[in-house]
Scaffold this motif. Structure first.
Motif, short mmCIF file in Angstrom:
data_model
loop_
_atom_site.label_atom_id
_atom_site.label_comp_id
_atom_site.label_asym_id
_atom_site.label_seq_id
_atom_site.Cartn_x
_atom_site.Cartn_y
_atom_site.Cartn_z
N VAL A 1 55.60 77.81 40.88
CA VAL A 1 56.23 79.08 40.51
C VAL A 1 57.60 79.21 41.16
N GLU A 2 58.11 78.11 41.72
CA GLU A 2 59.37 78.17 42.44
C GLU A 2 60.54 77.92 41.50
N GLN A 3 61.66 78.51 41.87
CA GLN A 3 62.91 78.26 41.15
C GLN A 3 63.49 76.92 41.61
N PRO A 4 64.25 76.25 40.76
CA PRO A 4 64.93 75.03 41.21
C PRO A 4 65.90 75.35 42.34
N ALA A 5 66.15 74.36 43.15
CA ALA A 5 67.08 74.54 44.26
C ALA A 5 68.48 74.87 43.73
N SER A 6 69.09 75.86 44.32
CA SER A 6 70.41 76.32 43.89
C SER A 6 71.48 75.77 44.82
N ASN A 7 72.52 75.20 44.25
CA ASN A 7 73.62 74.69 45.06
C ASN A 7 74.31 75.82 45.82
N VAL A 8 74.34 77.01 45.20
CA VAL A 8 74.98 78.15 45.87
C VAL A 8 74.19 78.54 47.11
N ARG A 9 72.86 78.63 46.97
CA ARG A 9 72.04 78.99 48.13
C ARG A 9 72.07 77.91 49.19
N LEU A 10 72.06 76.64 48.79
CA LEU A 10 72.15 75.56 49.77
C LEU A 10 73.47 75.62 50.54
N LEU A 11 74.56 75.94 49.83
CA LEU A 11 75.85 76.08 50.50
C LEU A 11 75.85 77.27 51.46
N MET A 12 75.22 78.38 51.04
CA MET A 12 75.14 79.55 51.91
C MET A 12 74.32 79.25 53.15
N ILE A 13 73.22 78.53 52.99
CA ILE A 13 72.39 78.18 54.15
C ILE A 13 73.16 77.26 55.09
N THR A 14 73.88 76.29 54.54
CA THR A 14 74.66 75.38 55.37
C THR A 14 75.75 76.12 56.14
N CYS A 15 76.43 77.05 55.45
CA CYS A 15 77.46 77.84 56.14
C CYS A 15 76.85 78.73 57.22
N LEU A 16 75.68 79.30 56.93
CA LEU A 16 75.00 80.13 57.92
C LEU A 16 74.62 79.32 59.15
N LEU A 17 74.07 78.13 58.93
CA LEU A 17 73.69 77.28 60.06
C LEU A 17 74.92 76.84 60.85
N GLY A 18 76.01 76.55 60.13
CA GLY A 18 77.25 76.19 60.84
C GLY A 18 77.78 77.32 61.69
N SER A 19 77.74 78.56 61.16
CA SER A 19 78.19 79.71 61.93
C SER A 19 77.31 79.94 63.16
N VAL A 20 76.00 79.82 62.97
CA VAL A 20 75.09 79.98 64.11
C VAL A 20 75.34 78.92 65.17
N ALA A 21 75.57 77.68 64.74
CA ALA A 21 75.84 76.60 65.69
C ALA A 21 77.10 76.87 66.49
N VAL A 22 78.13 77.39 65.84
CA VAL A 22 79.38 77.71 66.54
C VAL A 22 79.16 78.84 67.55
N LEU A 23 78.42 79.87 67.14
CA LEU A 23 78.13 80.97 68.07
C LEU A 23 77.30 80.49 69.25
N MET A 24 76.33 79.61 68.99
CA MET A 24 75.52 79.09 70.08
C MET A 24 76.35 78.23 71.04
N TRP A 25 77.30 77.49 70.49
CA TRP A 25 78.16 76.66 71.33
C TRP A 25 79.08 77.50 72.20
N CYS A 26 79.50 78.68 71.67
CA CYS A 26 80.37 79.56 72.45
C CYS A 26 79.62 80.42 73.44
N ALA A 27 78.29 80.60 73.22
CA ALA A 27 77.52 81.47 74.10
C ALA A 27 77.34 80.81 75.46
N PRO A 28 77.29 81.60 76.55
CA PRO A 28 77.11 81.02 77.89
C PRO A 28 75.69 80.52 78.10
#
Length: 248
Positions: free
Chosen positions: A221-248
């Motif tokens: 019952v799942e939708q096919p993987a969306s390139n837009v959502r995959l790009l959004m997830i990748t950008c989200l993970l990249g932003s989180v990684a940058v914030l984690m790297w800057c955090a003390p």
């Protein structure tokens, strides 16, 4: 297990592709394992819990209920790391570890909790059958996936037979005293395996009657993987990684 499967089947992310949720969960785990700061780990843990609440709409009660067993393991391991055993003569002596060791044990516990939260994000939003289907598309052997699904089904059969037996014994006053409880549980355990095997044989006969040819197929019952959502997830993970790297 029932609560986890219920959440996986009824959450708001049920129709999203398994690969998208797997990418998000694994990415968060990798970021947590790569982070070395307390602030970043605490912030990531809070962010994962908030995402589980606002995204798929999981209840905090279900999240904490699913996390009880791994959290108990983490707490037990952390307490064991805080105690040191030394032999004074022939007598074992317990003492607390140093401050640095306690700091390291606490950070490992926090990181483990964050990784468990990321793993629960996948487990509480994706049924096992969907994960097995994804692994099949990635090249997993069909026999191995069928064995995994058959074992999963047997676990459900075991739980169903156990619950039905307990209800039957309870209606016959089988738990009114400690002695009766021991006798009732003994009778239940003695009859549990034959009942499960009988149910499993009926399932096998049902599969054969429906033309089972050696592979279990499931309606997706799942939708096919969306390139837009995959790009959004990748950008989200990249932003989180940058914030984690800057955090003390």
């Amino acid at each position: 297990m029932r609560a986890i499967d219920r959440c996986a089947q009824t959450n708001r992310w049920r129709h999203y592709a398994t690969g998208e949720k797997l990418l998000l969960a694994v990415g968060l785990m990798i970021i947590s394992l790569d982070s070395v700061g307390w602030t970043g780990q605490i912030g990531l843990l809070i962010a994962i819990l908030a995402l589980m609440k606002t995204g798929p709409g999981l209840r905090l009660h279900d999240i904490f209920k699913a996390a009880r067993v791994p959290m108990l393991f983490i707490i037990t391991g952390t307490l064991a790391q805080l105690v040191s055993v030394r032999m004074v003569g022939f007598v074992p002596t317990l003492s607390l570890v140093s401050t640095d060791a306690a700091y390291s044990a606490g950070f490992v516990a926090l990181r483990s909790t964050t990784c468990i939260a990321a793993l629960l994000l996948l487990a509480l939003t994706t049924p096992l059958s969907s994960i097995v289907q994804l692994l099949q598309r990635m090249g997993l052997n069909a026999e191995l996936s069928d064995i995994a699904m058959a074992m999963f089904r047997l676990i459900w059969l075991l739980l169903d037979c156990l619950e039905a037996g307990q209800q039957s014994l309870g209606s016959r006053l089988g738990y009114t005293s400690n002695r009766r409880m021991l006798t009732s549980n003994g009778l239940l355990l003695a009859s549990l395996l034959p009942r499960v095997l009988g149910r499993a044989q009926r399932i096998e006969a049902g599969l054969a009657a429906r033309g089972y040819g050696g592979r279990l197929n499931f309606i997706s019952v799942e939708q096919p993987a969306s390139n837009v959502r995959l790009l959004m997830i990748t950008c989200l993970l990249g932003s989180v990684a940058v914030l984690m790297w800057c955090a003390p």
